[in-house]
Design a protein around this motif. Sequence first.
Motif, mmCIF file in Angstrom:
data_model
loop_
_atom_site.group_PDB
_atom_site.id
_atom_site.type_symbol
_atom_site.label_atom_id
_atom_site.label_comp_id
_atom_site.label_asym_id
_atom_site.label_seq_id
_atom_site.Cartn_x
_atom_site.Cartn_y
_atom_site.Cartn_z
ATOM 1 N N ARG A 19 124.426 -3.024 -50.489
ATOM 2 C CA ARG A 19 125.747 -3.472 -50.932
ATOM 3 C C ARG A 19 125.653 -4.277 -52.218
ATOM 4 O O ARG A 19 126.515 -4.178 -53.097
ATOM 5 N N LEU A 20 124.620 -5.081 -52.351
ATOM 6 C CA LEU A 20 124.426 -5.853 -53.583
ATOM 7 C C LEU A 20 124.158 -4.928 -54.772
ATOM 8 O O LEU A 20 124.688 -5.149 -55.865
ATOM 9 N N LEU A 21 123.360 -3.893 -54.561
ATOM 10 C CA LEU A 21 123.078 -2.939 -55.639
ATOM 11 C C LEU A 21 124.361 -2.236 -56.086
ATOM 12 O O LEU A 21 124.619 -2.103 -57.292
ATOM 13 N N GLN A 22 125.139 -1.792 -55.120
ATOM 14 C CA GLN A 22 126.379 -1.105 -55.461
ATOM 15 C C GLN A 22 127.345 -2.041 -56.178
ATOM 16 O O GLN A 22 127.978 -1.660 -57.179
ATOM 17 N N ALA A 23 127.471 -3.270 -55.702
ATOM 18 C CA ALA A 23 128.372 -4.229 -56.333
ATOM 19 C C ALA A 23 127.942 -4.517 -57.765
ATOM 20 O O ALA A 23 128.785 -4.649 -58.670
ATOM 21 N N ALA A 24 126.638 -4.599 -58.002
ATOM 22 C CA ALA A 24 126.141 -4.868 -59.359
ATOM 23 C C ALA A 24 126.526 -3.741 -60.309
ATOM 24 O O ALA A 24 126.989 -3.985 -61.433
ATOM 25 N N VAL A 25 126.341 -2.495 -59.880
ATOM 26 C CA VAL A 25 126.698 -1.351 -60.712
ATOM 27 C C VAL A 25 128.197 -1.339 -61.003
ATOM 28 O O VAL A 25 128.632 -1.122 -62.142
ATOM 29 N N GLU A 26 128.990 -1.568 -59.986
ATOM 30 C CA GLU A 26 130.442 -1.528 -60.161
ATOM 31 C C GLU A 26 130.919 -2.610 -61.125
ATOM 32 O O GLU A 26 131.700 -2.334 -62.054
#
Length: 227
Positions: A19-26
Amino acid sequence: MSPRSALVNEELRRRSKERLLQAAVELVGEHGYDATTLGDIADRAGSARGLVSYYFPGKRQLVQSAVHRLMHRTLEEALEREPRTEDGRERLARAIDAILGLARDRPVLMRQHMSGLLQAEGFVPCPEQRRLAELLRDTVARRGSRDVDHDYPMLRAQLMGAVYAALMPGAPMPLPALRAELFTRYGLDWEMGVPPDTEAPGGTCETDLSRYFATGAVECPVEGQSK
């Protein structure tokens, strides 16, 4: 209630990191690197802010890992889409188009990524980057390379150069011209991969990135149930 098993705890940690990886990309894609804080990323991910530093030494490492995850999953999806093929030239064409497609579809994110690689701390090796490297090395090998250790870094450099040229502020090069140059260099036919003005099955640009950051369901054992 019985305490969670080590396996369940491990899965919960994995999901939190995803979830942290996805949030960073977004967030970096939406607002840029400087305008995105670790607190913003934690809030978007629904995670405690302390978890960010638990998984990553800092924002630069987190963002690089996140972009490398998006890159390797995008590349993997392109290589394995239907109709599947073992033809090395077609797979290389798909790989080139996948990376150039990220520059086209996510310019803010990829520009920030390239800029980060040129900072003092530079390139930060991580598991996500190693997966990306493995896919590109395999692509080079399937094309028939006799010296993968030489040809893989050269392909990587060519792709990075093309992305940089496409995203240079004030003087971007058109992607079709960059694609033509790469295809000529590697002896690929224009019709291979995903030529401009065509679309790969499922589309090439989606706002929902969740499939690149899969967080499979956790099956918690019922109290008293044998494992």
